[in-house]
Design a protein around this motif. Sequence first.
Motif, PDB file in Angstrom:
ATOM      1  N   THR A 570       0.848  -1.188   0.000  1.00  0.00           N
ATOM      2  CA  THR A 570       0.000   0.000   0.000  1.00  0.00           C
ATOM      3  C   THR A 570       0.884   1.238   0.000  1.00  0.00           C
ATOM      4  O   THR A 570       2.068   1.188   0.349  1.00  0.00           O
ATOM      5  CB  THR A 570      -0.913   0.029   1.247  1.00  0.00           C
ATOM      6  OG1 THR A 570      -0.112  -0.148   2.427  1.00  0.00           O
ATOM      7  CG2 THR A 570      -1.945  -1.089   1.184  1.00  0.00           C
ATOM      8  N   ASP A 571       0.318   2.368  -0.396  1.00  0.00           N
ATOM      9  CA  ASP A 571       1.080   3.614  -0.449  1.00  0.00           C
ATOM     10  C   ASP A 571       1.391   4.105   0.961  1.00  0.00           C
ATOM     11  O   ASP A 571       0.527   4.108   1.836  1.00  0.00           O
ATOM     12  CB  ASP A 571       0.300   4.698  -1.186  1.00  0.00           C
ATOM     13  CG  ASP A 571       0.108   4.364  -2.654  1.00  0.00           C
ATOM     14  OD1 ASP A 571       0.954   3.640  -3.199  1.00  0.00           O
ATOM     15  OD2 ASP A 571      -0.885   4.821  -3.244  1.00  0.00           O
ATOM     16  N   SER A 572       2.623   4.545   1.166  1.00  0.00           N
ATOM     17  CA  SER A 572       2.993   5.223   2.405  1.00  0.00           C
ATOM     18  C   SER A 572       3.114   6.725   2.185  1.00  0.00           C
ATOM     19  O   SER A 572       2.682   7.518   3.014  1.00  0.00           O
ATOM     20  CB  SER A 572       4.324   4.684   2.942  1.00  0.00           C
ATOM     21  OG  SER A 572       4.208   3.365   3.370  1.00  0.00           O
ATOM     22  N   ARG A 573       3.706   7.086   1.055  1.00  0.00           N
ATOM     23  CA  ARG A 573       3.902   8.495   0.775  1.00  0.00           C
ATOM     24  C   ARG A 573       3.977   8.723  -0.722  1.00  0.00           C
ATOM     25  O   ARG A 573       4.610   7.959  -1.443  1.00  0.00           O
ATOM     26  CB  ARG A 573       5.198   8.991   1.423  1.00  0.00           C
ATOM     27  CG  ARG A 573       5.404  10.497   1.293  1.00  0.00           C
ATOM     28  CD  ARG A 573       6.763  10.912   1.827  1.00  0.00           C
ATOM     29  NE  ARG A 573       7.827  10.560   0.892  1.00  0.00           N
ATOM     30  CZ  ARG A 573       9.072  10.253   1.253  1.00  0.00           C
ATOM     31  NH1 ARG A 573       9.385  10.197   2.533  1.00  0.00           N
ATOM     32  NH2 ARG A 573       9.987   9.971   0.346  1.00  0.00           N
ATOM     33  N   GLU A 574       3.309   9.755  -1.196  1.00  0.00           N
ATOM     34  CA  GLU A 574       3.416  10.209  -2.580  1.00  0.00           C
ATOM     35  C   GLU A 574       3.509  11.722  -2.572  1.00  0.00           C
ATOM     36  O   GLU A 574       2.663  12.388  -1.965  1.00  0.00           O
ATOM     37  CB  GLU A 574       2.207   9.779  -3.416  1.00  0.00           C
ATOM     38  CG  GLU A 574       2.102   8.292  -3.687  1.00  0.00           C
ATOM     39  CD  GLU A 574       0.921   7.969  -4.575  1.00  0.00           C
ATOM     40  OE1 GLU A 574       0.265   8.916  -5.079  1.00  0.00           O
ATOM     41  OE2 GLU A 574       0.637   6.778  -4.765  1.00  0.00           O
ATOM     42  N   VAL A 575       4.517  12.254  -3.223  1.00  0.00           N
ATOM     43  CA  VAL A 575       4.690  13.701  -3.300  1.00  0.00           C
ATOM     44  C   VAL A 575       5.022  14.069  -4.741  1.00  0.00           C
ATOM     45  O   VAL A 575       5.938  13.502  -5.342  1.00  0.00           O
ATOM     46  CB  VAL A 575       5.814  14.197  -2.374  1.00  0.00           C
ATOM     47  CG1 VAL A 575       5.997  15.711  -2.526  1.00  0.00           C
ATOM     48  CG2 VAL A 575       5.510  13.859  -0.921  1.00  0.00           C
ATOM     49  N   THR A 576       4.258  14.988  -5.311  1.00  0.00           N
ATOM     50  CA  THR A 576       4.584  15.571  -6.608  1.00  0.00           C
ATOM     51  C   THR A 576       4.549  17.086  -6.473  1.00  0.00           C
ATOM     52  O   THR A 576       3.728  17.638  -5.727  1.00  0.00           O
ATOM     53  CB  THR A 576       3.608  15.121  -7.705  1.00  0.00           C
ATOM     54  OG1 THR A 576       2.284  15.578  -7.373  1.00  0.00           O
ATOM     55  CG2 THR A 576       3.587  13.611  -7.849  1.00  0.00           C
ATOM     56  N   ALA A 577       5.420  17.752  -7.184  1.00  0.00           N
ATOM     57  CA  ALA A 577       5.473  19.212  -7.153  1.00  0.00           C
ATOM     58  C   ALA A 577       5.897  19.717  -8.519  1.00  0.00           C
ATOM     59  O   ALA A 577       6.701  19.075  -9.204  1.00  0.00           O
ATOM     60  CB  ALA A 577       6.441  19.704  -6.080  1.00  0.00           C
ATOM     61  N   GLU A 578       5.338  20.859  -8.919  1.00  0.00           N
ATOM     62  CA  GLU A 578       5.735  21.493 -10.175  1.00  0.00           C
ATOM     63  C   GLU A 578       5.819  23.001  -9.987  1.00  0.00           C
ATOM     64  O   GLU A 578       4.879  23.625  -9.487  1.00  0.00           O
ATOM     65  CB  GLU A 578       4.752  21.182 -11.298  1.00  0.00           C
ATOM     66  CG  GLU A 578       5.175  21.791 -12.628  1.00  0.00           C
ATOM     67  CD  GLU A 578       4.171  21.582 -13.744  1.00  0.00           C
ATOM     68  OE1 GLU A 578       4.379  20.653 -14.555  1.00  0.00           O
ATOM     69  OE2 GLU A 578       3.184  22.343 -13.806  1.00  0.00           O
ATOM     70  N   LEU A 579       6.946  23.557 -10.373  1.00  0.00           N
ATOM     71  CA  LEU A 579       7.122  25.000 -10.426  1.00  0.00           C
ATOM     72  C   LEU A 579       7.018  25.414 -11.884  1.00  0.00           C
ATOM     73  O   LEU A 579       7.803  24.963 -12.727  1.00  0.00           O
ATOM     74  CB  LEU A 579       8.489  25.398  -9.858  1.00  0.00           C
ATOM     75  CG  LEU A 579       8.845  26.887  -9.938  1.00  0.00           C
ATOM     76  CD1 LEU A 579       7.890  27.716  -9.082  1.00  0.00           C
ATOM     77  CD2 LEU A 579      10.288  27.113  -9.511  1.00  0.00           C
TER      78      LEU A 579
END
Length: 681
Positions: A570-579
Amino acid sequence: MRTGGDYRIIGALLACAATPALAQTHSGVPPPAAATSYLPDDFARFAPRTALDMVRQLPGFTIRTGDSERRGLGQATENVVVDGRRIASKSDDPETVLARIAAASVTRIDIVDGATLDIPGLAGPVANIITSAGAVTGSFAWNPQFRARRTKPRLLDGEVSIGGASGPLAYSLSFRNESNRKGNAGIETVTDALGVVTDRRPEVLFVYEEVPKLAGALRYDLPDGAVANLSASYERGWKKLTEDSTRVDLVRHFLERERNIVWEVGGDYDFALAGGRLKLIGLHRSHANPLRSPVVLSYHDGRPDSGERYVRDTDRKESILRGEYGWAALGGDWQVAAEGALNTLDNTSELANLAPSGEFVPALLHGADARVEEKRGEVMLSHGRPLAANLRLQASLGGEYSRIHQQGAGGLTRSFYRPKGSLSLAWKPGTRTDVSLKVSREVGQLDFFSFLASVDLSGGSVNAANPDLRPPQSWKGEVQLGHHLGPWGSVTARLFGALISDIVDQVPIGATGEAPGNLDSASEYGIKVDATLAFDPLGWNGAKLTVNALFQTNSVDDPLTGLPRRISDTDSREVTAELRWDIPGSRWAAGASYESWVDAPTFRLDQYSRSLDQPGIFGLFVENKNVMGLTMRASVANVGDVRERFYRTVWAARRGGPVAFHEDRNRYYGPVFTLGISGRI
């Protein structure tokens, strides 16, 4: 062979294309008082080609994709609707549907709380895409991709769609091909129980995949206010995976070939009846999935090759009939819905051993050939009403009956009665703040493959047959807060939790076997944050930062040790970012991206494994929004050359006993270059 059926489906879709379809003329409908509305001019600087391009630029909003394997159609789960109507399909997710709607057909986008819509099941921010159809419009995109190391270029990824209307008749037609060319290479280090290196294996992996899909939809508005919709899609994909591993005494060649033939036909008819409206929905979906997977061991000392081959032929089908009747009474909106569904899985499998003669000889694989069938019916009553000027309630209550019958593989017939329901509150305490609360009782969908014996030659694992499986149930709760920061942007945070009973995980079968089975209980909780920060107030005009982050944890009692552990895979952490910086006064944009994920370990009764991509993947892009009328975007991902890491410990028998070996895989794939070209038709 399915050739005749394939041609009939293609013919039906081409017939849809020859007739004018899907768009709704609701541009004159004013937005709800509690909505935050975005007009086409708000997206002009991004030069969007489709409704999907527009929704992706909404501040503090992320598309929540529904699950094509969910239980029937049931209540809505996606957070995107089109002209106030949910997307009633199992083959098309919201992103696919939005990609077919040209930006020129979008009148505005309203962000509303789902509990304020007359669509049971929705809560929290929902994007309502308001469209108006007229002349034929369309868009296309082509996304060739090149990898710096080993892998062949991806040249066939793209899509084209058209849509329009002629009087009361509207249409859409699209063709899309999802193409993948992936690969990595590196060293896998193997150690024994004491940590002594026993092997260092150079390994190379390639994955080639093509998934072409044709989809069409028709809509007809009758003079009496009735509305009819018809949609169909056909997908015929293939995938080839090869992995070579050079070891101390041999070379291991692994090959997997898989095909997916999926078609779906659905429709609905919505009309006035006895002071309310009745909507009748029908859908049929078919998924054929043949798989061939041999592994061959070639020895350095000249011995005859050895190995195994696993062959599986699967046909899954789902048929759904649903009726929804809604009316207004007693100061609120009411709906009664009834749904019947038939799900089937027909599966045949064969395991064979490679003989010294070079032929594969069938081996015993008990419990792999079977037919699993579930007949299910549910009835739900829903009610929505305002409790105050800024507070609205939505509630539903009902239940389902299901009968699961299995022929072969220890066949068994069982029946279940399950209560279901939800309670949602939507509160708007201020002009910039939205709060929603939802509590629900849900029944999960079983993966019918879990009933049958199966083999994973890639990982060297076997699942026994287990016909005694029950659908999982859960109590779920969530609180969502959205706040608009004015010129600074927007932020949405969702706290969620679940108490799950009969969760499906690996359980012991006999003295040495294992299979998916039910564990008594589990819990899960976490937070999801979607934020957009604009830098215009600081003087950096046209720049914004978008962050989407998920942090969650869960717990289940291990069936071997009885101690709490994470739920497998299962997912523990997902991080996406865009500048992103859209340079004022120019057609140029540029920016950077970051994505990272961490999964919980995968637990089997004889092994433990985990994948990591730390510290995450960085990317850069530059975009020109008018190159002879086209938008062109050049991007590079994995500029930091992050490697794929995989760890596995295998025990000689059960976890907790003597360790057989440890694996530490470290593979590289290098930078990935993509050129995106899109435009309007």
